[in-house]
Scaffold this active site. Structure first.
Site, PDB file in Angstrom:
ATOM      1  N   CYS A  12       0.872  -1.171   0.000  1.00 36.93           N
ATOM      2  CA  CYS A  12       0.000   0.000   0.000  1.00 36.93           C
ATOM      3  C   CYS A  12       0.915   1.228   0.000  1.00 36.93           C
ATOM      4  O   CYS A  12       2.137   1.095   0.004  1.00 36.93           O
ATOM      5  CB  CYS A  12      -0.995   0.002   1.159  1.00 36.93           C
ATOM      6  SG  CYS A  12      -0.315   0.171   2.807  1.00 36.93           S
ATOM      7  N   CYS A  86      -2.686   1.722  -4.083  1.00 34.13           N
ATOM      8  CA  CYS A  86      -1.558   2.542  -4.529  1.00 34.13           C
ATOM      9  C   CYS A  86      -1.550   2.738  -6.047  1.00 34.13           C
ATOM     10  O   CYS A  86      -0.670   3.405  -6.575  1.00 34.13           O
ATOM     11  CB  CYS A  86      -0.223   2.006  -4.022  1.00 34.13           C
ATOM     12  SG  CYS A  86       0.098   0.287  -4.335  1.00 34.13           S
ATOM     13  N   CYS A  90       2.256   1.243  -7.679  1.00 39.55           N
ATOM     14  CA  CYS A  90       2.602  -0.098  -7.211  1.00 39.55           C
ATOM     15  C   CYS A  90       3.321  -0.844  -8.325  1.00 39.55           C
ATOM     16  O   CYS A  90       3.029  -0.662  -9.497  1.00 39.55           O
ATOM     17  CB  CYS A  90       1.350  -0.871  -6.799  1.00 39.55           C
ATOM     18  SG  CYS A  90       0.692  -0.377  -5.206  1.00 39.55           S
TER      19      CYS A  90
END
Length: 136
Positions: A12, A86, A90
């Site tokens: 995250c 995210c 990510c």
């Protein structure tokens, strides 16, 4: 020959709430049967104290964890990469199993809200454990 131990990376943004709670659940439910990692794209200074308290209420201690930056090596070494809010920051590695769990961010939330997030993460992690470590 035994199957290699599966590994899961939870990612995250701040690695302070959702991913830390998910990693805590997975360690608690799977023990050594699954390798657990968590990281963030922009790690916070510390794990969210409300997330720590919510996990303590279910007997899981995440006080020893610290937010850390996600690295390509962590992601590449993982069987499953689970992202939590995210988006495009990510990591994504073609050929790997990726899941994006849509979860509220516990940052700035009170304990009642974080309990709901904790319980939803717990349910998802239980399902993940059942997939990764089928009975028998």
């Amino acid at each position: 020959m035994t199957d290699p131990t599966p590994s899961v990376l939870f990612v995250c943004v701040h690695n302070a709430g959702r991913s830390q709670m998910a990693a805590g659940w997975l360690r608690h439910l799977a023990g050594d049967a699954v390798e657990v990692r968590s990281a963030g794209s922009a790690p916070a200074d510390q794990v969210n104290p409300v997330a720590v308290e919510a996990m303590r209420e279910v007997g899981i201690d995440i006080t020893g964890q610290a937010p850390k930056i996600v690295t390509p090596q962590d992601a590449a070494a993982s069987t499953v990469v689970i992202t939590m809010g995210c988006g495009d920051v990510c990591p994504y590695f073609p050929g790997q199993r990726h899941e994006d769990w849509k979860l509220d961010d516990p940052a700035g939330q009170d304990i009642a809200a974080v309990r709901l997030i904790r319980d939803e993460i717990g349910d998802r992690v239980r399902a993940l454990v059942a997939e990764l470590r089928p009975a028998g």
